[in-house]
Scaffold this motif. Structure first.
Motif, short mmCIF file in Angstrom:
data_model
loop_
_atom_site.label_atom_id
_atom_site.label_comp_id
_atom_site.label_asym_id
_atom_site.label_seq_id
_atom_site.Cartn_x
_atom_site.Cartn_y
_atom_site.Cartn_z
N PHE A 155 -1.27 -10.12 -2.56
CA PHE A 155 -2.70 -9.92 -2.30
C PHE A 155 -3.52 -10.30 -3.53
N ALA A 156 -4.77 -10.61 -3.26
CA ALA A 156 -5.66 -11.03 -4.34
C ALA A 156 -6.09 -9.87 -5.22
N SER A 157 -6.08 -8.64 -4.67
CA SER A 157 -6.53 -7.48 -5.45
C SER A 157 -5.83 -6.23 -4.98
N GLU A 158 -5.94 -5.17 -5.80
CA GLU A 158 -5.37 -3.88 -5.42
C GLU A 158 -6.04 -3.35 -4.16
N GLU A 159 -7.36 -3.59 -4.04
CA GLU A 159 -8.09 -3.11 -2.88
C GLU A 159 -7.58 -3.74 -1.59
N ALA A 160 -7.31 -5.06 -1.65
CA ALA A 160 -6.81 -5.76 -0.46
C ALA A 160 -5.42 -5.26 -0.09
N ALA A 161 -4.60 -5.02 -1.11
CA ALA A 161 -3.25 -4.52 -0.85
C ALA A 161 -3.29 -3.13 -0.23
N GLN A 162 -4.23 -2.27 -0.76
CA GLN A 162 -4.33 -0.91 -0.22
C GLN A 162 -4.83 -0.92 1.22
N ALA A 163 -5.76 -1.84 1.51
CA ALA A 163 -6.28 -1.95 2.88
C ALA A 163 -5.16 -2.36 3.83
N ALA A 164 -4.29 -3.26 3.40
CA ALA A 164 -3.18 -3.69 4.24
C ALA A 164 -2.20 -2.55 4.45
N ALA A 165 -1.93 -1.77 3.38
CA ALA A 165 -1.02 -0.63 3.50
C ALA A 165 -1.58 0.40 4.47
N ASP A 166 -2.88 0.62 4.38
CA ASP A 166 -3.51 1.57 5.31
C ASP A 166 -3.43 1.06 6.74
N SER A 167 -3.57 -0.23 6.92
CA SER A 167 -3.49 -0.83 8.26
C SER A 167 -2.11 -0.62 8.85
N LEU A 168 -1.07 -0.75 8.01
CA LEU A 168 0.30 -0.52 8.48
C LEU A 168 0.48 0.94 8.91
N LYS A 169 -0.09 1.85 8.12
CA LYS A 169 0.03 3.28 8.46
C LYS A 169 -0.69 3.59 9.77
N ALA A 170 -1.74 2.79 10.05
CA ALA A 170 -2.52 3.01 11.27
C ALA A 170 -1.86 2.40 12.49
N PHE A 177 3.74 -5.68 10.33
CA PHE A 177 3.74 -6.53 9.13
C PHE A 177 3.30 -7.95 9.49
N ASP A 178 3.73 -8.43 10.64
CA ASP A 178 3.34 -9.78 11.06
C ASP A 178 1.83 -9.88 11.23
N GLN A 179 1.20 -8.81 11.76
CA GLN A 179 -0.24 -8.83 11.95
C GLN A 179 -0.98 -8.80 10.61
N VAL A 180 -0.43 -8.06 9.67
CA VAL A 180 -1.04 -8.02 8.34
C VAL A 180 -0.97 -9.39 7.68
N VAL A 181 0.17 -10.07 7.85
CA VAL A 181 0.32 -11.42 7.29
C VAL A 181 -0.71 -12.36 7.90
N ALA A 182 -0.87 -12.30 9.22
CA ALA A 182 -1.85 -13.15 9.89
C ALA A 182 -3.26 -12.83 9.44
N ALA A 183 -3.56 -11.54 9.23
CA ALA A 183 -4.89 -11.14 8.78
C ALA A 183 -5.22 -11.71 7.41
N GLU A 184 -4.20 -11.97 6.61
CA GLU A 184 -4.40 -12.56 5.29
C GLU A 184 -4.50 -14.09 5.35
#
Length: 629
Positions: free
Chosen positions: A277-292, A296-303
């Motif tokens: 990820f480009a930043s800690e914030e983007a990484a944390q948003a992706a981690a939160d999305s996984l918890k929600a 993982f495939d959707q997170v990759v596509a979102a990036e």
């Protein structure tokens, strides 16, 4: 010899020798009067110029040194004579003498200051800074066995000769007309019509009569002689020949297995995916999305990435380039996504999609392999001892067979073999260790004598003995009738096809067309376009190309086909000159070489003229005396 010196002139020693011995001129032959026993110490007299025996010996020794460097070994006097070194040195000295005499007659000279300047300018004597170095000067002269005063004298002679040489050849170039003619010659291409005349035109060939075959065999009997055969027995001694697996205990195998278990272990591998990820914030948003609940495939596509972008492949832990990724990935379960990792390229998430566990081969799986390896290692250790035991047994009177039996070595016997490894039936013996060396030694050996072993690589030997010799002999026709008949038919096909091809060539020259001839023979007329003079053409070969360029336009010819034993009947239909051919189309190296050749020819003529004018005398007795001290 000059060519050899020129090739060697890449070294400073050779450059110096080339300068002092021959200057800039070629090697000339000797003409004029040959006098034996002139008396005195002169080897050569050209008018008022003399060459002493000492000068001859110095030139001879230097030339011998140069040639020895070329061959990589010290040349003996006999070898030097066989190579013509004595005559080459004499020719050089005669050329130098007549030039010196001409310089004397013309009153040419050079000042000592000029000689000094030439010496300082010589690259052979320059140091790393590009300036004259006295230590380098002394070192170079020591290498060629020359005193400084001798060098300066010779350098002065060369400078004077060079004035004559440059007057004749300096700036000389071949004329543009010559270069253009050569460019036209080399650049020309041709179109050739041709018909391939196969051997089937004259086949089948009937068997020869008894009288014809007998005479043909008699004329070629030497071709069918039986070569010398030898009966050879040999013993090969390499580690595998003495390796004794039965002597290796189970305990030794087990200990080696434990000590080398890593060799039999296949490390765990994991198929890893990493999303940076480009930043800690983007990484944390992706981690939160996984918890929600996102995958993982959707997170990759979102990036904005594809799954191919995040693949690292199946790797062992030590092969993962980022230690942080390796540590995290090898703690995950299959299809589990890691927490945010601080990787080398920024914050990331890692997923493991496949785990291949570590495997270890069991002792039972590898014990045979280990036992063999241990036996070979022991065999390597004792090989020289076995070699010495064999030699001791032979020295004590044991035969090759007896010595081999004592040491459990195998004896191999070849009942009959010739120098080319063929048996009498023509089959090849292809499993002889060190075949070329062994056969060469065996055919130099006497029968029933012990021979020195042949080395196999760096850790092996072949002991051998010649047990019998069958001398070469002439064979009778009945022994080789089948081969003789086959050879006669091959020769007869060539003769008949050649006669038919000659007949067809005459018809073509007399006005028949290739189309007509091809149609009559039910063969195809072919056309080769763009044929170049130096080509190695697939259809014509080099010989055929030379034949096609050996006749004029519309010319006709015959040439052997490069394969299958056929003949090619051809006619040159078109000749094309290269457009814009002139001196500039030739490589500069070619133009320089041709101009140098022209200059050398002029110098050859000059020296020959001077040799006749100054009545060169050579004292062979003085030469022999010079070579004797």
């Amino acid at each position: 010899m000059l060519d050899s010196l020129r090739k060697a002139a890449g070294t400073w020693v050779a450059k110096l020798l080339l300068l002092l011995l021959v200057g800039s001129f070629a090697v000339w032959g000797i003409s004029g009067q040959l006098v034996t026993g002139m008396g005195g110490n002169s080897v050569i007299v050209a008018g008022g110029t003399e060459v002493s025996a000492t000068d001859y010996r110095l030139a001879y020794d230097r030339q011998l040194s140069v040639m020895s460097q070329q061959f990589g070994t010290r040349i003996t006097r006999d070898q030097a004579t066989a190579l013509g070194i004595d005559n080459q040195v004499l020719a050089q000295l005669v050329a130098g003498a007549v030039l010196d005499e001409q310089a004397r007659k013309l009153g040419l000279g050079v000042s000592r200051d000029r000689v000094a300047a030439l010496t300082v300018e010589d690259p052979a004597f320059q140091g790393p800074d590009g300036r004259f170095d006295r230590n380098q000067f002394d070192y170079v002269l020591r290498q060629v066995g020359m005193r400084p005063e001798d060098y300066l004298t010779n350098r002065e002679q060369v400078a004077v000769r060079q004035q004559i040489v440059e007057a004749v050849s300096d700036g000389l170039t071949a004329p543009d007309a010559f270069f253009r003619a050569l460019a036209l010659y080399e650049g020309e291409d041709r179109t050739v019509d041709f018909v391939v005349l196969p051997s089937s035109l004259v086949e089948p060939i009937e068997d020869p009569s008894a009288d014809v075959l007998a005479k043909w065999f008699e004329d070629r009997k030497a071709n069918y002689g039986a070569p010398e055969y030898r009966k050879i027995s040999y013993v090969k001694l390499e580690p595998e020949d003495i390796a004794d697996e039965s002597a290796i205990t189970d305990d030794q195998v087990a200990k080696d297995y434990e000590a080398s278990k890593a060799r039999y272990t296949t490390a765990e591998t994991r198929r890893i995916e990493q999303l940076v990820f480009a930043s800690e914030e983007a990484a944390q948003a992706a981690a939160d999305s996984l918890k929600a609940g996102s995958t993982f495939d959707q997170v990759v596509a979102a990036e904005g990435k594809s799954m191919g972008d995040v693949q690292m492949g199946a790797l062992t832990k030590d092969k993962v380039p980022d230690p942080a990724v390796a540590e995290a990935a090898f703690k995950l379960q299959a299809n589990e996504v890691s927490p945010i990792i601080k990787g080398s390229f920024g914050p990331m998430l890692v997923r493991v999609t496949e785990i291949t566990p570590e495997t270890v081969k069991s002792l039972d799986d590898v014990k045979t392999e280990i036992r063999k390896a241990l036996a070979l290692a022991e065999a390597n250790r004792i090989l020289l001892d076995v070699h010495d035991s064999y030699e001791d047994a032979r020295a004590g009177g044991d035969s090759l067979q007896d010595a081999a039996t004592k040491l459990n070595l195998k004896v191999t016997t070849i009942d009959a073999i010739d120098r080319t490894a063929q048996r009498p039936d023509g089959t090849i013996v292809d499993d002889i260790p060190e075949s070329a060396a062994l056969l060469a030694a065996a055919f130099e050996s006497e029968a029933n004598v012990e021979n020195d072993p042949i080395n196999i690589g760096s850790n092996g030997f072949v002991f051998f003995e010649v047990e019998g010799i069958t001398p070469a002999r002439e064979r009778m026709l009945d022994e080789v009738r089948e081969k003789v008949v086959a050879d006669w038919k091959v020769a007869e096909v060539a003769a008949r096809l050649g006669a038919k091809a000659t007949e067809l060539e005459k018809r073509l020259k007399d006005g028949a067309t290739l189309d007509t001839i091809a149609a009559e023979l039910k063969l195809e007329k072919q056309t080769k376009r763009g044929l170049k003079r130096q080509a190695d053409d697939a259809d014509f070969g080099r010989t055929g190309v030379a034949a096609a360029f050996g006749v004029p336009e519309k010319g006709v010819g015959l040439t052997p086909a490069p394969t299958d034993g056929g003949q090619i009947l051809f006619q040159v239909s078109e000749v094309f000159e290269p457009a814009g051919a002139d001196a500039s189309t030739l490589p500069e190296q070619t133009r320089t070489s041709l101009s140098q050749g022209l200059a050398d020819d002029l110098l050859d003529q000059l020296v020959a003229r001077l040799q006749a004018e100054y009545d060169v005398e050579v004292d062979q007795g003085a030469i022999q005396r010079a070579l004797s001290f």
